[in-house]
Every structure is written in C-alpha cells, then in structure tokens.
Design an enzyme around this catalytic site. Sequence first.
Site, PDB file in Angstrom:
ATOM      1  N   GLY A   1      -2.043 -11.656   8.162  1.00  0.00           N
ATOM      2  CA  GLY A   1      -2.028 -13.125   8.211  1.00  0.00           C
ATOM      3  C   GLY A   1      -3.153 -13.768   8.999  1.00  0.00           C
TER       4      GLY A   1
ATOM      5  N   GLU B   1      -5.917 -14.754   8.224  1.00  0.00           N
ATOM      6  CA  GLU B   1      -6.653 -15.820   7.538  1.00  0.00           C
ATOM      7  C   GLU B   1      -5.909 -17.148   7.692  1.00  0.00           C
ATOM      8  OE1 GLU B   1      -7.336 -12.589   6.363  1.00  0.00           O
ATOM      9  OE2 GLU B   1      -9.232 -13.246   7.224  1.00  0.00           O
TER      10      GLU B   1
ATOM     11  N   ARG C   1     -15.857  -2.217   8.590  1.00  0.00           N
ATOM     12  CA  ARG C   1     -16.353  -3.266   7.701  1.00  0.00           C
ATOM     13  C   ARG C   1     -17.691  -3.842   8.148  1.00  0.00           C
ATOM     14  NH1 ARG C   1     -12.432  -7.203   4.681  1.00  0.00           N
ATOM     15  NH2 ARG C   1     -10.596  -5.914   4.485  1.00  0.00           N
TER      16      ARG C   1
ATOM     17  N   ASP D   1     -15.905 -12.311   9.530  1.00  0.00           N
ATOM     18  CA  ASP D   1     -14.711 -11.724   8.925  1.00  0.00           C
ATOM     19  C   ASP D   1     -14.879 -10.219   8.692  1.00  0.00           C
ATOM     20  OD1 ASP D   1     -12.221 -11.445   7.826  1.00  0.00           O
ATOM     21  OD2 ASP D   1     -12.724 -12.335   5.892  1.00  0.00           O
TER      22      ASP D   1
ATOM     23  N   ARG E   1       0.798  -1.234   0.000  1.00  0.00           N
ATOM     24  CA  ARG E   1       0.000   0.000   0.000  1.00  0.00           C
ATOM     25  C   ARG E   1       0.827   1.280   0.000  1.00  0.00           C
ATOM     26  NH1 ARG E   1      -2.228  -3.498   3.229  1.00  0.00           N
ATOM     27  NH2 ARG E   1      -3.713  -4.739   2.073  1.00  0.00           N
TER      28      ARG E   1
ATOM     29  N   TRP F   1      -3.258  -4.540   9.206  1.00  0.00           N
ATOM     30  CA  TRP F   1      -2.624  -4.317   7.901  1.00  0.00           C
ATOM     31  C   TRP F   1      -2.982  -3.015   7.207  1.00  0.00           C
ATOM     32  CZ3 TRP F   1      -6.329  -4.860   3.908  1.00  0.00           C
ATOM     33  CH2 TRP F   1      -7.507  -5.530   4.260  1.00  0.00           C
TER      34      TRP F   1
ATOM     35  N   ASN G   1      -9.732  -9.182  11.905  1.00  0.00           N
ATOM     36  CA  ASN G   1     -10.573 -10.283  12.372  1.00  0.00           C
ATOM     37  C   ASN G   1      -9.809 -11.325  13.196  1.00  0.00           C
ATOM     38  OD1 ASN G   1      -9.527 -10.796   9.494  1.00  0.00           O
ATOM     39  ND2 ASN G   1      -9.933 -12.851  10.262  1.00  0.00           N
TER      40      ASN G   1
ATOM     41  N   ASP H   1     -13.269  -7.648   9.207  1.00  0.00           N
ATOM     42  CA  ASP H   1     -11.843  -7.413   9.441  1.00  0.00           C
ATOM     43  C   ASP H   1     -11.599  -5.909   9.625  1.00  0.00           C
ATOM     44  OD1 ASP H   1      -9.098  -7.552   9.307  1.00  0.00           O
ATOM     45  OD2 ASP H   1      -9.020  -8.459   7.331  1.00  0.00           O
TER      46      ASP H   1
END
Lengths: 650, 295
Positions: free
Chosen positions: A274, A276, A418, A391, A203, A330, A348, A393
Amino acid sequence: MTKSLSLRSISKARVGTGVTPLLFIALFVGVFGCSQQAAEEARRQAQVAQEEAQAAATEAEQLRQELDELKKETNEPATPEPAAPVATDDVEPVGPVDDEDLLAARDNNANWLMYGRTYDSQRYSGLNQINKENVSELLPVWTFQTGVLDGFECSPLVIDGIMYITTPWNHAYAIDCKTGSQLWHYEKSLPENLALCCDAVNRGFAVYGENLYMSTLDAHLVCLDKNTGDEIWDTAITAYNEAGEEEQDIYKMAYSATVAPLVVKGKVIIGISGAEYGIRGFIDAYNAENGERDWRFYTVPAEDDDADHAKEALKSWGENSWLTGGGSAWVTGTYDAELNTLYWGIGNPSPDFNGEVRKGDNLYTCSILALNPDDGTYKWHFQNSPHDVWDYDGVNTPVLVDIEREGQPIKALIQAHRNGYFYCLNRENGDFIYGKPFCEVTWTDRTQGADGLDPKTGRPFVSPDALPTEEGVRVCPGAAGGKEWNPMAYHPGTGLAYVPVIENCAKFTSGKAFFIKGQPYWGSSLTLIDGEAKGALRAIDAVTGEIKWDKPTRSPMVAGVLATAGGLVFTGDAEGFLTAYDADSGDDLWHFQCGSGHHASPITYTLEGKQYLAVCVGWGGWTAGFAGDGAPWLRDGRRGNTLFVFALPN
Amino acid sequence: MADRKMKTRRIERRYHFSVIHLSVIHPSVSFLVMLCVGVLLCPLNAQQAADDPPQEPSPEQVAALAEGKAMYRGLCSGCHGGSGRGGKGPNLTDDRWLHGDKDEDITRVIQKGVPKTTMKKLGESLKEEQIAKIIAYVRLLGRAPTDNNWHPYLAGDAKLGQQLFFDEKAKSQCSKCHTVNKQGGRVGPALDRIAVRRSPEYIMESILQSSKFIDPQYEAVQVVTDEGKVLKGLRVNESNFSIQFREEDGRFHSFLKRDLDEFQVLKTSLMPDNFAEQLTVKQLHDLFAFLLSLE
C-alpha cells in the site's frame, strides 16, 4: 485425512497407471454413451475398475508400511540424496508439513514446499532428468485454466502429488498433478473499491501442517484446509487510523496484501502492501494454529515506539511524514535457521516522487531488514536507497548464499535491487560487501567512489542531476526499476545468480503531494522514455557481482527464474515464451509459446519418479504499464489465466 | 532535375527544421520527449496575423489546468501513465472510451470507479470541480502540443488535398498506405483525427522527413533468409525468437530468427522521403490543409 491418503496411494505409479484412465473412460462412456447397453456395460466396467483400484490402493498402503518398516530397520534416509536426484515412486509422502520438512526442503526434490522452494529462496532444484541434452524435447502434458484473468503471479506449491495455486482476485485451487483435474476451488469474498496500485494479484500459498495460508487483497490472512479448501480461519489485519484507533477494514485506508506468506516455526509471516497510498508499513507474524497475531514490526517507526532502533529511525523522517511513510513489504522474505534470522526487503517511501515532504533517510524504506522471527525484534538493517525519490521499491528477495571471498567463507545475502545495483552483504551482521550496477544506472554519481556507492558502507552518492523536477528529468532505471519483484534464481553449482532485468529509463517529475486517505499518494509521476524499454536475462557471479553472460531481450524481463541441476535456467518473457537457457552459457535451448506474457515463477517437482516443470501464465501486474510508452508493442497485451505443466515424452 | 532540386531547397528553406527540446516547453507531452522538431517562423503577413490572434489562456485557465495536472499525476498517472497513454490502465489519449466519451461519462467513472477492475472510486475524495479539472487535463494529453504561432506559409485547399490523398494516380500515393475514415491502405498508421493528435509542425515534418521519428509500432524490418533472399516489410510482431512482417504488397511472412542469416530493424521509414520533390508547393499545402482538417 482418509481422502489425502487415498489420493496419495493413487498417485503411486504401480496403482495409478492403467486403472485410473480406464475408470475415466468408463465413466465418460457411462455418461455420454449412446445406448443403454453400452452405459450398463460401462457401469459394470467402472465398478470393476473401482474395485481393482481399491484393492490396489490397499496393496500399495501395505507395501508402503512394509517399506517403512524396512527403512526403520536399515536406517536409510527417507529422501533421496541431492546428488542423485533421479527420483523414484518410492518417495515418502510429506503428509502434514512440519518444521523439519520445511528446513529439509532442499533435499525434497519431489515437492515444492514454499514460495522460494527453500528458506534461502535460491529457487534451485536438484532435479536433473530434464537437462541440457534433452530439454529440447520438453512438451506440455496438461494445462489448467483458472478462469480468473489479470496478473498471474503465483508460485505454486506441490505436496504429495497435489498442486496448490492462488490466482488474481484471491481464488485458489488444488489440482491433481497427474491429470490436471481440479480437486477443490476457493474464492475469497472481497469488498468493492479496493486500493490496488498494481493489479489484483497474489503470489501464492504457504503451507504448514494440513493448512494453507493466503494473504488477501482486502488485507486479511486466510487459512484453508489443504485437503478440502475449506476456510479454517480468516483474520483481518488491523492498523491504526488517523484518530489512533485500531481499525479492522484497513482496505478502506488503502492497505492490501498480495505476498506469499512464509512460515517459520509455526508463525505465518507476511508483509503489507500500500505504499503508493501513504500507508505505514509493517511485517506481521500470526499463529499458524489460530490466526492470532504474535508480533508486528513497523517498517516505518512511530513516535511512541520506545525501541532504540525505532527512536533512531524516527529521526530520519521530517516532521510528521512517518504517519504516511509507506514502506510496504510485499515480497516474501528469507530465513536462516542457524542464525535464527528473518530477512525481508522493504519497499518505497510515500509519496513516491516528492521527497520534500519527507526529509531525511526515511528508514526503513528501500532497506533490507534482519529480524528475530521469534518475536519480531530488530537485528540489523541495510538501507540500499536512503531517501528514495524514484520509487525504487526495494522489496526484491534477499537470497541467502554461502560464498568464499579471498579464501574466507562468508554467509552472504545477495539481492538484485530495483535501484539497479546487485548487492552482496554479510548476512550475519549486515556489513556491505559489494554493490555493482547490473543495468544502466544514472541516479548515482559515478565519479565518486566505485560505481557510485561508498565502498565501505554501500551508501549511494546520489547525483543531484537525477532528482525529479517539475519539468521532469531523465533517470535510469525508470519505472519498476532495473528488476521488478519477480525472483531471481541462484545455482550453487555455477555460483551464478540469474537475474531478469529491465533496461529502461523514465522522465521523473515531482509535484504537489496531497494526501487523501485511501487514494494514491504519488507526489507526481513518471513517464517511460518512448519505445526504449527492453530487457535481458543476466548471469551474475555472486562472489564478485560481475556479469558472466547476458541475453538481451526485446521487452523487459518480468518473470521469476528457476535454476536446476540439469544445467538449466527457466524463465518466461513478456511475449509469452517460456525459455530454457543453458546455465553456463545463456544459450536458449528450448522455448514454448504459452499464449500470454509471463509474470510468475516456474517451479519443478516429480511425480511417480518423473520430473515436471510448471508455470502460471497471465500478463498483468504493474509491468503491463510498460505498454503505454516504453514498450508500445505490448499494448493490448492479452491477459491470461493458464497453468502449464511440461515433461519429457515417455 | 535541376528544377526539382531547386524546389526541394526552396521548401526546406521555407520549413527550416530546427531541433529543440520540446520537453522544456511542454513537459506533459512525452511523445516527443527525446527530441522534437520546431519550425522557424516564416514571415506572416499582417492580414494573417490579424485573422489568427494568438489565443492566450486566461490566468484562471492556466491555474485550473495546473491543478488538473497535479491531480492527474498524483492520482491517475500510476495506471494511465504520465503521458496518459496507458499501460496498466487504458490509454486516455486515443479515441476509445470504454465507458463513454462525454465529460459526464468520464466524471461518472472517476466518481464511481469501475467494478471488477482496479479503477477506484474517487467520488468521496474529490469535488466535481476538481474532477472537471482532471478531465480538462486528460483532454489536453490527448492533443498534441500546439504552437499557436506556427502556420504553413500558404493556405492550402483541403478539398483538393483530400482528392490528392485518395488519388491513386497522383505522386503522393498517401492512401496506398494510410486510411482516413477506413478508406485506404493499412501499411502505415490511420490518420483519422491526426490534427488533434499531432501538432502541425509534426505532421509537416512527417511528410518531408519521414524517417526522423518512427513510431515503434510502424518500424520496418529487413531479413536475409538462409537462401539469401532479402525481404523487407512492416513489422507486425516481434518476439525474442521470431519475427512477423508484411511486405508492401501485403504478403505476410513469419520466421524464426535462428533460421535467418540476417535480421535488422531499419532506421528508415517505409514511407518515401522525397515528397518535397514529388509534389508541388501548392499540392503539399493542399494535402496539409486536408490533414489539418481531420479533427
């Protein structure tokens, strides 16, 4: 240093115009000319042009020094007043970027010095040369193709006429803002078999001194010389493995890094990715000089952490679930210098959809954390979604704004989360002010409390009907939530936050959660409801959370937003159009097809007194996932790799 | 006319469509997530039932598939979608296999990953038999749900159905808009492998009630130009600012939405909805037999 000085001089209008193009033509003719004579003549001309350029550069440098003297005498401010943003070519070069530069970024309209432009991450620029009256004339002036496909999520930096971008797969470039020419290229050597849930993205850079900082997909932090692109240091982010040993190659444990770092007082601050894959999240601060780690804050506590907040947080994790608890960080956070507080959105818990194996609130996942940037100590937290199972997140940028409610000035923090709620907190203490849904929300029980949140604490009343089951249950928002990571913008003039919205629902299933080190740890899946994903750009009043205007779009809106003093809001859509909206009404005033879907954030700056607009364009990231079911018209969405720069015609 | 109406009623009585929530029966297949159409059984004769005993999978098969599903959802669905129809990663339910379509090809990809992409190696994490279970589930995702109990009440002749499909003079006019083996018109979706991709009841319903479910990729649009001209066609592409579509005669149009007096996405399919009237019962079943032969 000499190199950057000469570049700076050339970028000045009185020197650059006329001479440099001639130089280019001359060189071009010289290389490709048909006759020997022509080549000879061209070479001679080039030499003359070069001499002229050198003379002009020297003259410019003298002029600059004289001007500096003059300024010292008259005590004039070095940067133009924000109220009069018409920049001139007398803009003082930033040079090595220090704390003062970063703190004063708001008034520095010529440059874009950090991810969110300012520490409050409002993504607002005081420039108004491009405005409602003339934006329809906006034209591209140059493009830059990076040659690196996949999700292009970079928010560029602009410092003294040079743009710095990062691309997917951790390439990076410095580009001359005047001509779009490449000044240097960097490529990180990456190992194979990285664990990247959501594309090989990055990003953007952070800058400090003469250095640039990039987090990398193999969970490293690299420092580059901004003048040459040379690597100064490369620090491996470490973590503890299951045996309790500190490990270097943590990408093998599915850690990765994609965040644009934030520099606060000489510390390069990043969050890890990470969740997930069942990692245990953290926020780190590294010494900008040598890359040594100054502090770490675990977003998921451990048993041996003695801090009071950690002991409390540990109680919110059933059995040993904290070991694989997720909680990535992130997206770049924000900073309030006066309160000396760092704000960061935490993602999440792991596994995503099976909450049975991690009973409790799962702190500090899906929360906003307030930390002391000096040592990473805990100040307060607000958990938007306790025990999330969809999720949601919540890494979304916590934007800092000063508002007034019922006659009381409030240092506020706003976040379009979210989970579908637009939150407003008191950033001094984390007190909940309000939370309003900004898209279709069905996971809360709206019969209880205002809008499904406890009006005092903001804690959601979760609807039991929305909990994922083996068969699947339809819940809104669906995949990627009501808003993806891509940043909103806030316009202090209108008092509105401009939110790129995803309108979608999904069928959430819960299933067996089996943890395999380094592999996805989802605990089942979600499936978007067929053909129903769409989007909107919504303007939300920061004081009340009310939606002031709403521009529905065909597909989810997953690009960042920029607001300007020209009364404009810029953002891109999934079909490739970059659009200028009227900040007051939402009317679209201009659009341009950039050839691939937008997933990055536009920025603006000046060069030689003229305002430019830049945006990285390349479809990808996780949101390409909408194409499977939710927005099948985006199937085979072309990836892209192009940076566009726009300006008004001369 | 009266005859025709009677016949329509007869066919619709035979294929009495009832709406059920298919997700309850078959959660893995989301194509029909919202609503799907089941068909009430027509009485089967004893002979037919004996020919086609319902194939009950063994308990082992059921368990293996459930395991495959759990692994698929936990490990693969993030990129390939809960339905397998892709998104960030490729669609696993169509015919396009970029790295080979055999079980061993798919096994290799799962074991070794795909370099320069975000497809990870799973070979060190999963045993071959586990991978086989994932593949079996992925293969299932590519198939429409089948209700083994359902059959058309007449056995059609696939050969005759094929002739009817491609007969330009017949009332069916299928190949005017659909292709099979690359032959035919390109207005509607290609029907290759349709018997695998869609359930028999879905196919029959698509013929008799064409507007009941329209794939978003085959929606029709209608515009009114600033000169008052009304145009209708199949949407090729749409963005926030423009619309591109193709008229039935193949003529292509592109408009900026702001230049149009009216723009709408039609709720009705471009496909006629009167085949129950246009075709004989025999013809309908021949056509159906042909489509069901496309595996």
